[in-house]
Design an enzyme around this catalytic site. Structure first.
Site, short mmCIF file in Angstrom:
data_model
loop_
_atom_site.label_atom_id
_atom_site.label_comp_id
_atom_site.label_asym_id
_atom_site.label_seq_id
_atom_site.Cartn_x
_atom_site.Cartn_y
_atom_site.Cartn_z
N TRP A 131 0.86 -1.19 0.00
CA TRP A 131 0.00 0.00 0.00
C TRP A 131 0.90 1.24 0.00
CZ3 TRP A 131 -2.00 2.69 4.89
CH2 TRP A 131 -3.01 3.60 4.58
N ASP A 212 -0.72 -5.70 9.27
CA ASP A 212 -1.77 -4.77 8.86
C ASP A 212 -2.99 -5.61 8.47
OD1 ASP A 212 -3.35 -2.77 7.93
OD2 ASP A 212 -1.92 -1.96 6.49
N LYS A 247 -13.53 -1.11 6.06
CA LYS A 247 -14.10 -1.92 4.98
C LYS A 247 -15.14 -2.89 5.53
CE LYS A 247 -10.26 -0.28 3.25
NZ LYS A 247 -9.99 0.71 2.27
C1 LMR Z 1 -6.88 1.97 -0.41
O1 LMR Z 1 -5.81 1.35 -0.46
O2 LMR Z 1 -7.44 2.41 -1.41
C2 LMR Z 1 -7.55 2.16 0.92
O3 LMR Z 1 -6.82 1.55 1.91
C3 LMR Z 1 -7.88 3.56 1.21
C4 LMR Z 1 -6.69 4.44 1.46
O4 LMR Z 1 -6.70 5.13 2.49
O5 LMR Z 1 -5.75 4.47 0.66
#
Ligand code: LMR
Length: 397
Positions: A131, A212, A247
């Protein structure tokens, strides 16, 4: 002073929605940020959440501050979701403690601050890819970030040999960030047997796992998705888990998350919690109440909990049906490529393999917005946008 401040680039995920909102085309499709949409394209308030809110509104007597670490009932409910109802880590005062945080992101930043300023951690390992915000959060807290191999573009699956080879470089005291399930952005998770190997490898290295856990229930099931956490917990005396309820409870804008820590003794746990509270106090002071109250109300009421579990199951089933429809839609739109791997990925996202140029063309020519890495939010697909989406993707392939 502010004249010398440089303009920052837009956020790699949330910035795309800003661009989407500026787009005037009525046919535009936003598959960037990970937000669930129902068949009508709405992000619904779950019926269990609405019911809990009604009860809370009727019973509410005060808007007084919450404790710095949140309500004990919330912490207990979070630990039960993580470790299972019979785990000795569920009860308060033992080797595990939970802080209610503003979202999963707040939990990650709290973990980062605590590890860097109170526990002497310096280095964190993250999957490649991960992420986007993981890098930014841990760098902001002063961490040096290393990457470990994760995804094989050739097989569209886990590159387990590369993962093990990189984690073999980990030093004692390094933190290793792991996605409990529904890996963001790839949708590719280790099997339970691979989790056991990861746990063995990292415990031999005396590394510290930081998990996470943002998609519990979106992979295989609420209990099944926690298996990775439970395998790690059984193999490590110390670990941290960041939970997000954005989510699985649909509580995106209520910023509802948690950081749970397991320590070697109740005394070490109490000391760590006392320091976590210092970190929270100098950052956001104490958590926002509403989302946590909803989660506690649902998880502690058997009927509401049952209802919520079936709502999570419905969301998971809809996402899977969109995965399958996307794969067959791409074939019908004329692609020769095999996209069946998308049906096997787990969670909200599909890692499509589209290049940066193809992602750009999707946006400019077709008004389809996805993340630069080629990540699509499958949970944002609907039956009504599927044909246009598949046509656009096949056009840029
Ligand atoms: C995402 O990866 O789209 C979600 O976890 C929302 C975010 O805050 O980025």
């Amino acid at each position: 002073m502010f004249e010398s401040v440089a303009l920052a680039p837009p956020d790699p995920i949330l910035g795309i929605t800003e661009a989407f909102n500026r787009d005037q085309r009525t046919t535009k499709i936003n598959l960037s940020v990970g937000v669930y949409k129902d068949a009508s394209g709405q992000t619904p308030v779950l019926p269990s959440v609405k019911e809990a809110e009604q009860r809370l509104l009727a019973a509410e007597k005060t808007k007084g501050y919450k404790p710095i670490d949140g309500d004990p009932v919330y912490g207990r409910a979070v630990r039960e979701l993580l470790f299972g109802k019979d785990s000795p880590l569920v009860a308060a005062g033992g080797r595990a403690a939970t802080c209610h945080t503003p979202g999963g992101t707040g939990g990650l930043r709290l973990a980062a601050d605590f590890l860097a300023t109170k526990a002497g951690a310096r280095r964190i390992w993250m999957s490649d890819p991960t992420w986007e915000n993981h890098h930014a959060i841990f760098r902001a807290a002063g961490f040096e970030v290393e990457k470990y191999g994760y995804y094989s573009a050739a097989s569209h699956g886990l590159d387990f040999p590369a993962l093990k080879q990189s984690l073999d470089q980990v030093n004692a005291g390094d933190v290793v960030l792991l996605h409990a399930c529904c890996h963001n952005p790839t949708g590719v998770d280790p099997t339970p047997a691979q989790w056991r190997e990861i746990a063995d490898l990292l415990s031999a290295k005396r590394a510290l796992p930081l998990v996470d856990f943002a998609y519990q229930g979106f992979g295989v099931g609420l209990e099944e998705d926690a298996e990775s956490v439970r395998i790690l917990e059984q193999n490590f005396e110390e670990l941290l888990v960041c939970s997000s309820f954005s989510k699985n409870f649909g509580l995106y804008n209520e910023r509802t998350g948690a950081l749970t820590i397991k320590a070697t003794t109740p005394e070490a746990c109490a000391a760590s919690l006392s320091q976590l509270k210092i970190c929270a106090r100098v950052n956001y002071s104490n958590p926002p109440a509403h989302g946590g109250a909803i989660v506690s109300a649902i998880l502690t009421d058997p009927a509401l909990r049952k209802q919520w579990e079936s709502e999570v199951q419905d969301m998971r089933a809809r996402i899977q049906s969109m995965r399958d429809a996307f794969v067959s839609g791409l074939a019908e739109a004329g692609t020769q490529q095999d996209f069946s791997f998308i049906s096997r990925q787990k969670g909200m996202f599909s890692f499509s393999g589209l290049s940066k140029e193809q992602v750009e063309r999707l946006k400019t020519e077709f008004g389809v917005y996805i993340v630069g890495s080629g990540r699509l939010n499958v949970a944002g697909m609907t039956e009504s946008n599927m044909a246009a989406l598949c046509k656009a993707v096949v056009s840029v392939l």
